[in-house]
Design a protein around this motif. Structure first.
Motif, short mmCIF file in Angstrom:
data_model
loop_
_atom_site.label_atom_id
_atom_site.label_comp_id
_atom_site.label_asym_id
_atom_site.label_seq_id
_atom_site.Cartn_x
_atom_site.Cartn_y
_atom_site.Cartn_z
N ALA A 97 81.28 -72.89 32.97
CA ALA A 97 82.53 -72.68 32.24
C ALA A 97 82.97 -74.01 31.65
O ALA A 97 82.77 -75.06 32.25
CB ALA A 97 83.61 -72.13 33.15
N GLY A 98 83.56 -73.97 30.45
CA GLY A 98 84.09 -75.18 29.84
C GLY A 98 83.03 -76.04 29.19
O GLY A 98 82.00 -75.56 28.70
N THR A 99 83.27 -77.35 29.19
CA THR A 99 82.42 -78.31 28.49
C THR A 99 81.43 -78.96 29.44
O THR A 99 81.82 -79.52 30.46
CB THR A 99 83.30 -79.40 27.83
N PRO A 100 80.12 -78.91 29.13
CA PRO A 100 79.12 -79.54 30.01
C PRO A 100 79.36 -81.02 30.20
O PRO A 100 79.88 -81.71 29.31
CB PRO A 100 77.81 -79.30 29.25
N GLY A 101 78.99 -81.50 31.39
CA GLY A 101 79.08 -82.93 31.66
C GLY A 101 80.42 -83.40 32.20
O GLY A 101 80.53 -84.53 32.67
N ILE A 102 81.45 -82.54 32.14
CA ILE A 102 82.77 -82.91 32.66
C ILE A 102 82.87 -82.35 34.07
O ILE A 102 83.28 -81.22 34.30
CB ILE A 102 83.91 -82.36 31.78
N SER A 103 82.42 -83.15 35.05
CA SER A 103 82.27 -82.72 36.45
C SER A 103 81.33 -81.52 36.55
O SER A 103 81.45 -80.69 37.45
CB SER A 103 83.63 -82.37 37.08
N ASP A 104 80.42 -81.43 35.62
CA ASP A 104 79.37 -80.40 35.61
C ASP A 104 78.06 -81.08 35.24
O ASP A 104 78.06 -82.18 34.68
CB ASP A 104 79.69 -79.31 34.55
N PRO A 105 76.91 -80.43 35.50
CA PRO A 105 75.63 -81.03 35.11
C PRO A 105 75.56 -81.29 33.60
O PRO A 105 76.19 -80.60 32.82
CB PRO A 105 74.62 -79.96 35.52
N GLY A 106 74.80 -82.29 33.24
CA GLY A 106 74.61 -82.60 31.82
C GLY A 106 74.33 -84.05 31.55
O GLY A 106 73.62 -84.40 30.59
#
Length: 293
Positions: A97-106
């Motif tokens: 959910a949301g934008t990758p790389g913002i506390s998410d993998p990426g």
């Protein structure tokens, strides 16, 4: 608007390109037209959760090869995907959910693609941080985002302690089963500041809470359980006030002053010097300690 001025979504040259595609936080209708166009044209979709990505694609009538790309396989899978970029493939990166790389993998994949000279193209859209701030009621002229606080209590307290003198709004993520403990530690380190908390943003049970850290914590504590991922934040320290100290540090300084056996007013001035309190605040603090003793 003259769309002919904008480049096509997918380059026609035989070169690999990574598209970092923001997807809805919850409401599937929040996806942008450009994101749908990119998802239509890429060779594959690297997804944090392939099941969530498949549902989103199906809702919009799309079918694409999906490759799992999550915290547990990020480093190895990033190199595999880099190989596909080297072969000239076009890849869309999406998080759950949301934008990758913002506390998410990426990060690993984006960095490798940049280092190898491939195009990395952002396809902006939903972001939990931006959505939270826009409706939080907290100051937004300056803010900083700090992701998920540490899971262990001692490290979490130290994490908040390092941030307590920052004057901008502080924004965090948290899981529902750790939010009460995180608020407890934030209260101990920040004091009872203005705060806001959002959960289930853009979903049917979206909720925003606004008030103080203790007030929000009390509201959540009265519930059977907290559901849904959480984004929350606190107002920064008022720059007109001296830097804040924790209750433990104030108590330690007070004990040192009391051991000197000074008269009350001199003791208050010494405590004010050690802690940054005003003399009146220090006097009241020492008086309350004597009363409790």
């Amino acid at each position: 608007m003259d769309e002919s001025r904008y480049p096509e979504s997918i380059p026609r040259a035989a070169e690999g390109c990574l598209y970092v595609v923001a997807v809805p936080l919850g409401n599937p209708d929040d996806i942008t037209r450009r994101a749908l166009r990119v998802l239509t044209e890429v060779d594959c979709v690297a997804a944090e959760d392939t099941r969530t990505a498949a549902r989103l694609l199906a809702r919009h009538g799309l079918r694409k090869p999906l490759v799992s790309y999550h915290d547990w396989n990020e480093e190895a899978r990033a190199r595999q995907l880099l190989g596909r970029l080297e072969r000239g493939e076009q890849i869309a990166l999406v998080s759950e959910a949301g934008t990758p790389g913002i506390s998410d993998p990426g990060f690993d994949l984006v960095r490798l693609a940049r280092q190898s000279g491939h195009r990395v193209v952002p396809v902006p859209g939903p972001s939990a941080v931006a959505a939270f701030l826009s409706a939080s009621g907290l100051p937004t002229h300056a803010f900083s985002f700090h992701g998920f606080p540490p899971k262990r209590a001692a490290r979490r307290r130290a994490f908040f302690r390092e941030l307590r003198d920052r004057t901008e709004t502080l924004v965090f993520y948290e899981s529902p089963h750790r939010i009460l403990a995180a608020l407890d530690d934030a209260l101990a380190e920040f004091g009872d500041r203005e705060a806001a908390l959002a959960r289930e943003m853009t979903k049917p049970h979206e909720e925003f809470l606004w008030g103080t850290i203790s007030g929000i914590r009390g509201d959540l504590e009265r519930r059977d359980r907290v559901r849904g991922e959480v984004c929350w934040g606190v107002r920064g320290r008022d720059p007109r006030r001296p830097p804040e100290i924790s209750e433990a540090e104030a108590a330690e300084a007070a004990a040192r002053v009391e051991a000197l056996g000074l008269p009350p007013r001199r003791a208050a001035r010494e405590l004010a010097r050690l802690t940054g309190m005003s003399t009146d605040e220090a006097y009241r603090y020492l008086s309350e300690r004597r009363g409790r003793g």
